[in-house]
Design an enzyme around this catalytic site. Structure first.
Site, PDB file in Angstrom:
ATOM      1  CG  ASP A  16     -22.014  47.047  44.790  1.00 61.59           C
ATOM      2  OD1 ASP A  16     -22.969  47.045  45.584  1.00 61.59           O
ATOM      3  OD2 ASP A  16     -21.757  46.086  44.039  1.00 61.59           O
ATOM      4  CG  HIS A  33     -27.667  50.957  52.791  1.00 64.54           C
ATOM      5  ND1 HIS A  33     -26.925  50.604  51.687  1.00 64.54           N
ATOM      6  CD2 HIS A  33     -28.712  50.094  52.829  1.00 64.54           C
ATOM      7  CE1 HIS A  33     -27.509  49.563  51.088  1.00 64.54           C
ATOM      8  NE2 HIS A  33     -28.587  49.232  51.775  1.00 64.54           N
ATOM      9  CG  LEU A 127     -17.313  68.423  43.323  1.00 69.45           C
ATOM     10  CD1 LEU A 127     -16.300  67.862  42.324  1.00 69.45           C
ATOM     11  CD2 LEU A 127     -17.324  67.566  44.588  1.00 69.45           C
TER      12      LEU A 127
END
Ligand code: IPE
Ligand code: IPE
Ligand code: MG
Length: 244
Positions: A16, A33, A127
């Site tokens: 955020d 963004h 991962l």
């Protein structure tokens, strides 16, 4: 530094603060963004390097559809571009990429890119990177309950078969272990409809850093915070000490 045996297996992140990062620089929100993609790249590398097994990133919530149309469409374009640009490198680094969320709500071009990226990386053993797009924790529980109800209506299970495990197995994260650590950047201390069921016993770490500025220092701070926690799951501290 946190030691290997108290590294969280699964880290979830609410990324955020992109909009505020842009506003501070008098830039449009989409510039925030765009800049956030760099922090994603960095966080993926760090998580793999520190020995985290699962990294789940909240990229776009069910509620984010209510943002201005221009912001939503730029975000969707950014997802397509980022996938195009990053997937080969993720693949080279043995990362397995998966998506959770209501993907049928996305545009066909993005759905195709997601499916291709999942397929390309499905055999990787490093991962596991899980991206939540068009995801909401309540939506997730509802879709799981619908599937369980469907099996009940079909006579495959009885009411007595509906337990924690029956619901959990139908959630988007399925067999993935619950997050051990939740990180939220951007200063808010709330869950914002992220993994409501799966976060039941996660350790929560909040920081004021805006997502595009998130990096090694903040990630290691979160890991150190996690390493200091005693996880009790309802037991007493003494009980936990007796078995460890
Ligand atoms: C998080 O940053 C990214 C998404 C929700 C898509 P925000 O866009 O929410 O940034 P702020 O909270 O407005 O600063
Ligand atoms: C949560 O951030 C969703 C994502 C990071 C994708 P928001 O910015 O949408 O959350 P609220 O609205 O401040 O709770
Ligand atoms: Mg926000």
């Amino acid at each position: 530094m946190a030691t290997d045996d108290n590294i969280p297996r699964h880290v979830a992140v609410i990324m955020d603060g992109n909009g505020r990062w842009a506003r501070k620089r008098a830039l449009p929100r989409h510039a925030g963004h765009r800049s956030g993609v760099g922090a994603v790249r960095e966080t993926v590398k760090l998580a793999a390097r520190r020995g985290v097994e699962y990294l789940t990133l909240f990229a776009f919530s069910s509620e984010n559809w209510s943002r201005p149309r221009d912001e939503v469409s730029r975000l969707m374009r950014l997802f397509v571009e980022a996938l195009q640009r990053e997937v080969d490198e993720l693949h080279r680094n043995n990362v397995r990429l998966e998506f959770i969320g209501a993907r049928e709500q996305l545009q066909p071009g993005l759905i195709d890119k997601i499916a291709a990226a999942e397929k390309q990386t499905s055999g990787n053993t490093g991962l596991r990177l899980i991206i939540a797009v068009a995801y909401g924790g309540r939506w997730d529980i509802v879709q799981a309950v619908r599937q369980v109800a469907g099996r009940l209506a079909a006579g495959e299970i009885t009411v007595a078969d509906i337990d924690d495990a029956a619901i959990a197995s139908q959630l988007q994260l399925g067999e993935v272990p619950d997050p051990d650590l939740l990180i939220r950047t951007g200063g808010e201390q709330r869950i914002s409809n992220f993994l409501l069921w799966n976060l039941a016993y996660a350790e929560l770490w909040f920081c004021d850093t805006l997502w595009p500025d998130f990096g090694e220092k903040e990630f290691d701070e979160a890991l150190e915070y996690y390493a200091r926690r005693q996880r009790r799951y309802g037991h007493t501290g003494e009980q936990v000490e007796a078995v460890s």
